[in-house]
Scaffold this motif. Structure first.
Motif, PDB file in Angstrom:
ATOM      1  N   VAL A   1       0.839  -1.200   0.000  1.00 26.87           N
ATOM      2  CA  VAL A   1       0.000   0.000   0.000  1.00 26.87           C
ATOM      3  C   VAL A   1       0.873   1.249   0.000  1.00 26.87           C
ATOM      4  N   ASN A   2       0.549   2.172  -0.889  1.00 25.92           N
ATOM      5  CA  ASN A   2       1.155   3.505  -0.862  1.00 25.92           C
ATOM      6  C   ASN A   2       0.040   4.528  -1.019  1.00 25.92           C
ATOM      7  N   PRO A   3      -0.531   5.006   0.097  1.00 26.72           N
ATOM      8  CA  PRO A   3      -1.620   5.978   0.018  1.00 26.72           C
ATOM      9  C   PRO A   3      -1.136   7.411  -0.166  1.00 26.72           C
ATOM     10  N   VAL A   4       0.185   7.627  -0.138  1.00 25.88           N
ATOM     11  CA  VAL A   4       0.744   8.969  -0.325  1.00 25.88           C
ATOM     12  C   VAL A   4       0.879   9.282  -1.815  1.00 25.88           C
ATOM     13  N   GLY A   5       1.328   8.286  -2.588  1.00 23.05           N
ATOM     14  CA  GLY A   5       1.459   8.449  -4.027  1.00 23.05           C
ATOM     15  C   GLY A   5       2.899   8.411  -4.491  1.00 23.05           C
ATOM     16  N   ALA A   6       3.110   7.893  -5.702  1.00 22.97           N
ATOM     17  CA  ALA A   6       4.430   7.808  -6.315  1.00 22.97           C
ATOM     18  C   ALA A   6       4.273   8.044  -7.812  1.00 22.97           C
ATOM     19  N   TYR A   7       5.413   8.298  -8.475  1.00 29.47           N
ATOM     20  CA  TYR A   7       5.394   8.677  -9.885  1.00 29.47           C
ATOM     21  C   TYR A   7       5.393   7.451 -10.804  1.00 29.47           C
ATOM     22  N   SER A   8       5.149   7.711 -12.090  1.00 23.70           N
ATOM     23  CA  SER A   8       5.063   6.615 -13.059  1.00 23.70           C
ATOM     24  C   SER A   8       6.343   5.801 -13.098  1.00 23.70           C
TER      25      SER A   8
ATOM     26  N   CYS B   1      -2.241 -10.237  -9.741  1.00 24.16           N
ATOM     27  CA  CYS B   1      -2.540  -9.466  -8.536  1.00 24.16           C
ATOM     28  C   CYS B   1      -3.704  -8.514  -8.796  1.00 24.16           C
ATOM     29  N   GLU B   2      -4.335  -8.089  -7.724  1.00 21.25           N
ATOM     30  CA  GLU B   2      -5.385  -7.072  -7.795  1.00 21.25           C
ATOM     31  C   GLU B   2      -4.740  -5.715  -7.568  1.00 21.25           C
ATOM     32  N   VAL B   3      -4.839  -4.832  -8.552  1.00 19.81           N
ATOM     33  CA  VAL B   3      -4.145  -3.548  -8.510  1.00 19.81           C
ATOM     34  C   VAL B   3      -5.154  -2.416  -8.601  1.00 19.81           C
ATOM     35  N   THR B   4      -5.087  -1.467  -7.663  1.00 15.12           N
ATOM     36  CA  THR B   4      -5.875  -0.249  -7.764  1.00 15.12           C
ATOM     37  C   THR B   4      -4.949   0.956  -7.703  1.00 15.12           C
ATOM     38  N   LEU B   5      -5.264   1.952  -8.517  1.00 17.22           N
ATOM     39  CA  LEU B   5      -4.557   3.231  -8.528  1.00 17.22           C
ATOM     40  C   LEU B   5      -5.575   4.338  -8.260  1.00 17.22           C
TER      41      LEU B   5
ATOM     42  N   GLY C   1      -4.296  -1.661 -17.081  1.00 21.72           N
ATOM     43  CA  GLY C   1      -3.190  -1.855 -17.995  1.00 21.72           C
ATOM     44  C   GLY C   1      -2.817  -0.635 -18.805  1.00 21.72           C
ATOM     45  N   GLU C   2      -3.322   0.529 -18.429  1.00 23.15           N
ATOM     46  CA  GLU C   2      -3.062   1.736 -19.195  1.00 23.15           C
ATOM     47  C   GLU C   2      -1.682   2.326 -18.849  1.00 23.15           C
ATOM     48  N   LEU C   3      -1.170   3.112 -19.775  1.00 18.24           N
ATOM     49  CA  LEU C   3       0.063   3.857 -19.559  1.00 18.24           C
ATOM     50  C   LEU C   3      -0.190   4.949 -18.530  1.00 18.24           C
TER      51      LEU C   3
ATOM     52  N   ASP D   1      -2.439   0.399  -4.449  1.00 19.73           N
ATOM     53  CA  ASP D   1      -2.773  -0.683  -3.520  1.00 19.73           C
ATOM     54  C   ASP D   1      -2.731  -1.977  -4.341  1.00 19.73           C
ATOM     55  N   ILE D   2      -1.834  -2.890  -3.980  1.00 19.73           N
ATOM     56  CA  ILE D   2      -1.680  -4.153  -4.713  1.00 19.73           C
ATOM     57  C   ILE D   2      -1.889  -5.308  -3.738  1.00 19.73           C
ATOM     58  N   ARG D   3      -2.772  -6.211  -4.097  1.00 20.93           N
ATOM     59  CA  ARG D   3      -3.011  -7.426  -3.308  1.00 20.93           C
ATOM     60  C   ARG D   3      -2.508  -8.626  -4.100  1.00 20.93           C
ATOM     61  N   HIS D   4      -1.781  -9.503  -3.430  1.00 19.41           N
ATOM     62  CA  HIS D   4      -1.209 -10.666  -4.098  1.00 19.41           C
ATOM     63  C   HIS D   4      -2.294 -11.531  -4.705  1.00 19.41           C
ATOM     64  N   GLY D   5      -2.033 -12.045  -5.919  1.00 21.55           N
ATOM     65  CA  GLY D   5      -2.960 -12.962  -6.592  1.00 21.55           C
ATOM     66  C   GLY D   5      -2.310 -14.307  -6.784  1.00 21.55           C
ATOM     67  N   ARG D   6      -3.109 -15.332  -7.001  1.00 23.97           N
ATOM     68  CA  ARG D   6      -2.579 -16.689  -7.090  1.00 23.97           C
ATOM     69  C   ARG D   6      -2.885 -17.357  -8.437  1.00 23.97           C
ATOM     70  N   ARG D   7      -3.107 -16.540  -9.463  1.00 21.47           N
ATOM     71  CA  ARG D   7      -3.301 -17.093 -10.793  1.00 21.47           C
ATOM     72  C   ARG D   7      -1.995 -17.742 -11.269  1.00 21.47           C
TER      73      ARG D   7
END
Length: 242
Positions: free
Chosen positions: A187-194, A209-213, A220-222, A232-238
């Motif tokens: 989790v990074n709720p402060v923010g980071a650059y591309s 993984c489950e990814v939210t921005l 999958g966008e640039l 916020d990234i949650r580990h996935g098991r695919r």
């Protein structure tokens, strides 16, 4: 011009060359780690950051025709990528760790073609760890939540409720570990650059993984250069790619 170069095999080969070259120049990178200056935001930058960005950019320009390049150390506001190849690079993510003598720092590199993701690399040179698009990875299970080292009230509140938590000061380290499952969540709720995030969120998506921005699912966008994103990234098991 036909572009067999846009194939997954080609871009993996290019990124493998980057891994090899970083290993080759690592002694020089390490020799520059304590040559520190300070940015306007009071964050450190070392001679190694500038050196390694130049080395990787030069290699990429030899391999990828008409490359557009975004690097943390050379970025100027107003950049807008066109068609063709784009590389987004943070040569040393976790500079505060790096210039303090820690090994938890990394290289973040993402390659795009015509605004579509081609391949990405997260590399931790002094720890001997990496994830490159298409790699098979050994997954582990964990309940640990990794947090960014930039602190605000929201992060502090989440940290107090997380139970097992870690702050490691390097987005590459955090994202490698959430992708492989050594973190259950990052989790990074402060923010980071591309340049901090793009390779990591692309790879996290690739590995299920489950990814939210900024509170929305990442599709999958640039990402826009020069803008901060909360992640916020949650580990996935695919199953792994390939």
């Amino acid at each position: 011009m036909k572009l067999p170069e846009s194939s997954a095999d080609f871009t993996r080969d290019v990124l493998e060359e980057v891994v090899t070259h970083v290993s080759r120049v690592l002694p020089t990178v390490q020799s520059l780690r304590y040559e520190i200056t300070w940015k306007a935001d009071d964050s450190p930058v070392t001679a190694a950051d500038v050196f390694l960005e130049g080395e990787i950019e030069s290699l990429l320009r030899e391999r990828l025709p008409d490359l557009s390049f975004v690097g943390e150390e050379s970025y100027r506001p107003g950049f807008a990528p066109g068609s063709g190849w784009l590389a987004v690079l943070d040569p040393i993510d976790g500079t505060e760790n790096f210039c303090s003598g820690f090994k938890e720092w990394g290289v973040s590199l993402s390659l795009w073609h015509d605004h579509k993701h081609s391949a990405s690399l997260l590399l931790l040179p002094e720890l001997g760890m990496r994830i490159l698009s298409g790699d098979q990875i050994e997954r582990v299970r964990s309940r640990i939540v990794g947090f960014s080292s930039s602190i605000n009230d929201e992060l502090a509140a989440q940290l107090s409720k997380a139970g097992e938590a870690r702050i490691m000061g390097c987005a590459v380290y955090n994202m490698v570990n959430v992708i492989r499952g050594a973190y259950a969540r990052f989790v990074n709720p402060v923010g980071a650059y591309s340049w901090d995030l793009l390779a990591g969120v692309a790879l996290a998506t690739e590995y299920g993984c489950e990814v939210t921005l900024d509170g929305r699912p990442y599709a999958g966008e640039l990402l826009e250069a020069g803008r901060r994103y909360r992640v916020d990234i949650r580990h996935g098991r695919r199953a792994d790619p390939g």
